[in-house]
Design an enzyme around this catalytic site. Structure first.
Site, PDB file in Angstrom:
ATOM      1  N   GLN A 157       6.571   7.515  -4.225  1.00  0.00           N
ATOM      2  CA  GLN A 157       5.756   7.417  -3.020  1.00  0.00           C
ATOM      3  C   GLN A 157       4.588   6.449  -3.209  1.00  0.00           C
ATOM      4  O   GLN A 157       4.244   5.690  -2.302  1.00  0.00           O
ATOM      5  CB  GLN A 157       5.227   8.800  -2.631  1.00  0.00           C
ATOM      6  CG  GLN A 157       4.194   8.804  -1.519  1.00  0.00           C
ATOM      7  CD  GLN A 157       4.771   8.385  -0.191  1.00  0.00           C
ATOM      8  OE1 GLN A 157       5.985   8.280  -0.053  1.00  0.00           O
ATOM      9  NE2 GLN A 157       3.916   8.121   0.781  1.00  0.00           N
ATOM     10  N   GLU A 158       3.966   6.469  -4.377  1.00  0.00           N
ATOM     11  CA  GLU A 158       2.784   5.646  -4.612  1.00  0.00           C
ATOM     12  C   GLU A 158       3.121   4.160  -4.643  1.00  0.00           C
ATOM     13  O   GLU A 158       2.418   3.346  -4.053  1.00  0.00           O
ATOM     14  CB  GLU A 158       2.113   6.046  -5.937  1.00  0.00           C
ATOM     15  CG  GLU A 158       1.391   7.388  -5.898  1.00  0.00           C
ATOM     16  CD  GLU A 158       0.098   7.333  -5.116  1.00  0.00           C
ATOM     17  OE1 GLU A 158      -0.329   6.234  -4.716  1.00  0.00           O
ATOM     18  OE2 GLU A 158      -0.498   8.402  -4.885  1.00  0.00           O
TER      19      GLU A 158
END
Length: 430
Positions: free
Chosen positions: A317-318
């Site tokens: 996600q990051e």
């Protein structure tokens, strides 16, 4: 009555009848126009739901690896553009089956790893009283999580796992064992501990808040940490000094300075329900983790006792596993550390992928220990621990809410990435 007056009355009556007929025609035209508007709106609603359902069914394929062993293409893998195309095709086809011809489809969160929203606009003109009118009928549907687990809980983070009972109060089994050890030590020191409150579900919290609607002393339903099964209210007042001095040795932390009786259990080693648990090499890692980073994630998971799958989903996600990622806000690297946080965790070079993963695991260990909840720890990683501690909840920042939901979606709601995309429902939101 005179003949002239009779003729005038006849003309007047005919005029009234004509006006009634014209009025009825106008009303009929208006009714048909309104009916057509409702049909267009219905077509938009159905199209949005159909598009979202197609996306829901296909979403797990986004997280399939692009290649299998030896570089063989994975037929189950789906790129985001193809995923959105499935939603668009289903929406347009459904709209046309329901009579719409001019259909526009958009994705409000198209930039997300796994877009969850689809907007459908029907622009067919309608005729009202002989005049062509164009007024868009728009509907938005989304894929929403049925469960957002926090220690095995529901959408609001309520714990739903097994419970143990101490002094008639329910709590998580690991909390009960820790309390037993602390209580024995307290007795040895001449202090008897009393459990005045422990696990409280959202329904019980709602009743309590209704009776005492002061958020400083009674949390709103869905925000109380007591819903996690990790919190204990302890007494008597004479025990507060002993608790302040000794509770941390047994894994309990004073949650609020103004509540000397409220202690939360922060040690959850080995409990997947709050994200702790070792990982080694590729063991327990989702299939979407690049081989380059698997050993680093395994080492970090072992060192800081944080679930390897959780770390992997967060990295996806990051940065999408891009060690050189840079955000517009200044966050750097795989784990998107801001300079200040990187300094706090001795990360001298956020673009060093291996070091960044180790610092990420360290930070997540601390946040999980502080909040005892995967969603809350993730929210704190994104929005800051202060924002989460202030409400005991996921702050209502759209970015943070989406961040937590995306990662929990990657984990499939159970920590099992193979289940990603399950536990989802489709609903209209506009």
């Amino acid at each position: 009555m005179l003949r002239g007056e009779c003729g005038q009355a006849t003309l007047l009556l005919l005029g009234v009848l004509l006006a009634v007929l014209v009025g009825a025609g106008v009303l009929g035209a208006l009714a048909r126009g309104l009916g057509a508007q409702q049909e267009r709106r219905g077509a938009a609603d159905l199209a949005a739901l159909a598009g979202a359902e197609a996306m829901r069914a296909a979403q797990p394929r986004l997280f399939e690896p692009a290649e299998l062993d030896h570089g063989v293409p994975n037929p189950r893998h789906l790129e985001r553009t193809a995923y959105l195309a499935l939603g668009r095709t289903a929406a347009v086809a459904t709209a046309r089956r329901n009579g719409a011809r001019r259909v526009a489809v958009a994705f409000p969160d198209a930039g997300a790893i796994a877009p969850n929203r689809i907007a459908v606009t029907v622009r067919d003109p309608i005729r009202i009283a002989g005049r062509e009118v164009v007024e868009d009928a728009r509907a938005v549907a989304e894929i929403a999580s049925v469960t957002l687990p926090s220690a095995g809980g529901d959408l609001s983070g309520e714990y739903a796992g097994p419970l143990a009972t101490r002094q008639g109060k329910r709590m998580r089994p690991d909390v009960a064992l820790a309390f037993d050890r602390m209580s024995a030590a307290a007795r040895a020191g001449g202090v008897t501990l009393i459990v005045t409150s422990a696990f409280r579900g959202n329904a019980e919290q709602a009743a309590l808040f209704a009776a005492h609607p002061d958020p400083k002393w009674v949390a709103r339903p869905g925000t109380s940490l007591h819903r996690l099964g990790t919190e204990l209210d302890l007494g008597p007042a004479s025990a507060y000094p002993w608790l302040a001095a000794h509770a941390p040795r047994f894994g309990f932390k004073l949650r609020y300075n103004w509540e000397p009786w409220h202690f939360g259990y922060t040690r959850a080693a080995g409990s997947r329900s709050v994200g702790f648990g070792p990982g080694d090499g590729r063991s327990g890692l989702p299939s979407f983790v690049p081989a380059r980073w698997a050993p680093a994630i395994g080492r970090a998971a072992q060192r800081w006792n944080v679930g390897a799958a959780l770390l992997a989903a967060q990295l996806y996600q990051e940065s999408g596993f891009n060690p050189f990622a840079r955000s517009s806000a200044g966050a750097l690297g795989l784990a998107q550390f801001m300079p200040g946080t990187a300094k706090d965790y001795n990360l001298t070079d956020p673009l060093d992928g291996d070091a960044s993963i180790m610092a990420q695991a360290h930070l997540m260990h601390d946040l999980l220990a502080q909040f005892g909840s995967v969603p809350l720890a993730l929210a704190a990683y994104n929005a800051g621990a202060g924002a989460v501690a202030a409400c005991g909840c996921i702050p209502s920042f759209p970015e943070t809410v989406a961040y937590v939901a995306e990662i929990l979606g990657l984990l499939g709601g159970t920590g099992d990435p193979a289940a990603a995309g399950t536990g989802l429902q489709v609903r209209l939101i506009a």
